[in-house]
Design an enzyme around this catalytic site. Structure first.
Site, mmCIF file in Angstrom:
data_model
loop_
_atom_site.group_PDB
_atom_site.id
_atom_site.type_symbol
_atom_site.label_atom_id
_atom_site.label_comp_id
_atom_site.label_asym_id
_atom_site.label_seq_id
_atom_site.Cartn_x
_atom_site.Cartn_y
_atom_site.Cartn_z
ATOM 1 N N TYR A 56 0.855 -1.192 0.000
ATOM 2 C CA TYR A 56 0.000 0.000 0.000
ATOM 3 C C TYR A 56 0.889 1.240 0.000
ATOM 4 O O TYR A 56 1.378 1.694 1.030
ATOM 5 C CB TYR A 56 -0.932 0.006 1.201
ATOM 6 C CG TYR A 56 -1.973 -1.100 1.198
ATOM 7 C CD1 TYR A 56 -2.183 -1.897 0.073
ATOM 8 C CD2 TYR A 56 -2.757 -1.346 2.319
ATOM 9 C CE1 TYR A 56 -3.129 -2.908 0.068
ATOM 10 C CE2 TYR A 56 -3.714 -2.342 2.324
ATOM 11 C CZ TYR A 56 -3.899 -3.122 1.205
ATOM 12 O OH TYR A 56 -4.841 -4.127 1.213
ATOM 13 N N HIS A 121 -1.114 -12.319 0.683
ATOM 14 C CA HIS A 121 -1.983 -11.383 -0.039
ATOM 15 C C HIS A 121 -2.657 -12.069 -1.219
ATOM 16 O O HIS A 121 -3.787 -11.726 -1.594
ATOM 17 C CB HIS A 121 -1.147 -10.194 -0.506
ATOM 18 C CG HIS A 121 -1.915 -8.924 -0.584
ATOM 19 N ND1 HIS A 121 -1.338 -7.683 -0.457
ATOM 20 C CD2 HIS A 121 -3.229 -8.676 -0.770
ATOM 21 C CE1 HIS A 121 -2.257 -6.736 -0.574
ATOM 22 N NE2 HIS A 121 -3.406 -7.310 -0.769
ATOM 23 N N SER A 200 -13.311 -3.759 0.761
ATOM 24 C CA SER A 200 -14.138 -2.928 -0.129
ATOM 25 C C SER A 200 -15.633 -3.104 0.175
ATOM 26 O O SER A 200 -16.446 -3.250 -0.743
ATOM 27 C CB SER A 200 -13.859 -3.243 -1.601
ATOM 28 O OG SER A 200 -12.538 -2.920 -1.940
ATOM 29 N N PRO A 201 -16.029 -3.068 1.463
ATOM 30 C CA PRO A 201 -17.442 -3.272 1.792
ATOM 31 C C PRO A 201 -18.326 -2.103 1.372
ATOM 32 O O PRO A 201 -19.553 -2.236 1.355
ATOM 33 C CB PRO A 201 -17.413 -3.411 3.322
ATOM 34 C CG PRO A 201 -16.241 -2.596 3.748
ATOM 35 C CD PRO A 201 -15.217 -2.819 2.673
ATOM 36 N N LEU A 202 -17.702 -0.973 1.016
ATOM 37 C CA LEU A 202 -18.459 0.188 0.546
ATOM 38 C C LEU A 202 -18.271 0.406 -0.955
ATOM 39 O O LEU A 202 -18.410 1.519 -1.468
ATOM 40 C CB LEU A 202 -18.056 1.440 1.332
ATOM 41 C CG LEU A 202 -18.324 1.343 2.843
ATOM 42 C CD1 LEU A 202 -17.877 2.616 3.552
ATOM 43 C CD2 LEU A 202 -19.797 1.065 3.124
ATOM 44 N N ARG A 204 -15.772 0.494 -2.997
ATOM 45 C CA ARG A 204 -14.714 1.418 -3.425
ATOM 46 C C ARG A 204 -15.231 2.848 -3.587
ATOM 47 O O ARG A 204 -14.887 3.548 -4.536
ATOM 48 C CB ARG A 204 -14.060 0.918 -4.705
ATOM 49 C CG ARG A 204 -13.360 -0.432 -4.520
ATOM 50 C CD ARG A 204 -12.517 -0.824 -5.715
ATOM 51 N NE ARG A 204 -11.757 -2.019 -5.403
ATOM 52 C CZ ARG A 204 -12.157 -3.269 -5.640
ATOM 53 N NH1 ARG A 204 -13.328 -3.484 -6.230
ATOM 54 N NH2 ARG A 204 -11.401 -4.311 -5.315
ATOM 55 N N GLY A 205 -16.101 3.244 -2.639
ATOM 56 C CA GLY A 205 -16.600 4.605 -2.632
ATOM 57 C C GLY A 205 -17.976 4.792 -3.229
ATOM 58 O O GLY A 205 -18.584 5.858 -3.074
ATOM 59 N N GLY A 208 -21.388 5.683 -0.818
ATOM 60 C CA GLY A 208 -21.276 6.861 0.025
ATOM 61 C C GLY A 208 -22.576 7.636 0.042
ATOM 62 O O GLY A 208 -23.521 7.323 -0.691
#
Length: 324
Positions: A56, A121, A200-202, A204-205, A208
């Site tokens: 990251y 990973h 990524s439970p949202l 990836r944005g 929102g």
């Protein structure tokens, strides 16, 4: 903040963790000060589980977390990962030499002598699984890691690995628009006493409170769900869910996380952000209780398979296990 167990024999941690991928600038420019403020807000909200990785920002995320740990000395649980080797071509290496070297580098950046959870990973499929799990079990015996995990794997890999040495956690993508883990992986984790960590439970944005502008960053900009005509179709579908959340007085991201939490007490989602303001929108997800009617309406608005486009492009599929 409510808590959950990190695997059958792991520590009690916050039911929601923080994914630190964006600290490395993967989803847009950021600053160290912004990331440190986000970590402070995380701790104030009751979240004490941080998920990071060596790649990251090529060590940036871990370095920032290390500076924060040194200055705040909080009681938190840390998970990190290794396996990727930068290319070209990019490749996966699960050898003992590589995993040990990368873990030592991660510990140095974090300022720790151990981490509570260490993932491969991705799985290197040419290497015998018993060899890889043997390496991870030795790291546990040496006190370098509290437990091991695997990411982007299939249920049969989990069962085979767990039979060699008990696995602590599996981290796969799971959200309202990525439902594959429902086809066996969530159930296998439950049966074996393994934590399931949705990344990524949202979406990836996308989940929102405001519709996302079409991203141009290197990761999402080439992802099928974020390119046209898929992007517009997905925005339109999620707008209905967003309106539903507003009528219930809940934020969109908090509702999306509450939906995941309701799928089993072994699920610990790790939404990612680098902004304290974004974290504030979903930190209270554990206080939301969805009724049967709520679940039915969410399934009507966002039925399984609603997302237009695959979750990854062909160039993003390195070593990912696809089992359905």
């Amino acid at each position: 903040m409510k808590t959950r167990k990190l695997g059958q024999n792991g520590p009690e941690i916050s039911a929601i963790g923080l994914g630190a991928m964006s600290f490395g600038g993967i989803f847009g420019d950021t600053t160290e000060a912004e990331s440190l403020a986000c970590l402070d807000a995380m701790l104030e909200s009751g979240i004490n589980f941080i998920d990071t990785a060596n790649i990251y920002g090529m060590g940036i995320s871990e370095t920032i977390i290390g500076k924060w740990l040194a200055s705040r000395r909080p009681n938190v649980t840390i998970a990190t990962k290794a396996s990727f080797v930068a290319g070209p071509p990019r490749r996966i290496d699960n050898s003992e030499a590589h995993l040990r070297a990368e873990l030592e580098a991660s510990l140095k950046r974090l300022g720790r002598d151990h981490v509570e959870l260490f993932y491969i990973h991705r799985r290197e499929h040419a290497r015998p699984l018993a060899e890889v799990i043997g390496t991870l079990s030795r790291l546990i015996e040496e006190g370098k890691i509290g437990g091991y995990g695997m990411s982007e794997i299939a249920p049969d890999t989990l069962r085979a690995a767990h039979a060699i040495h008990p696995c602590t956690a599996v981290q796969n993508e799971y959200s309202l628009w990525t439902r594959q883990p429902e086809l066996g992986l969530i159930q296998a984790c439950k049966a074996l006493g393994v934590a399931f960590i949705p990344f990524s439970p949202l979406a990836r944005g996308m989940l929102g409170d405001r519709p996302l502008a079409q991203p141009s960053d290197g990761f999402r900009g080439q992802n099928p769900r974020f390119t046209e005509p898929n992007f517009t179709a997905n925005i339109h579908a999620i707008n209905g869910f967003r309106a539903f959340c507003a009528t219930r007085g809940w934020s969109t991201p908090a509702t999306a996380l509450a939906w995941i939490l309701a799928k089993g007490d072994h699920l610990i989602p790790i939404p990612g952000t680098r902004k304290a303001a974004h974290l504030a929108q979903w930190a209270q997800a554990t206080e939301i209780t969805l009724t049967a009617q709520d679940h039915a309406e969410i399934d009507r608005l966002l039925p399984p398979g609603f997302a237009a486009g695959d979750r990854y492009g062909d160039h993003q599929l390195l070593a990912i296990e696809r089992y359905c």
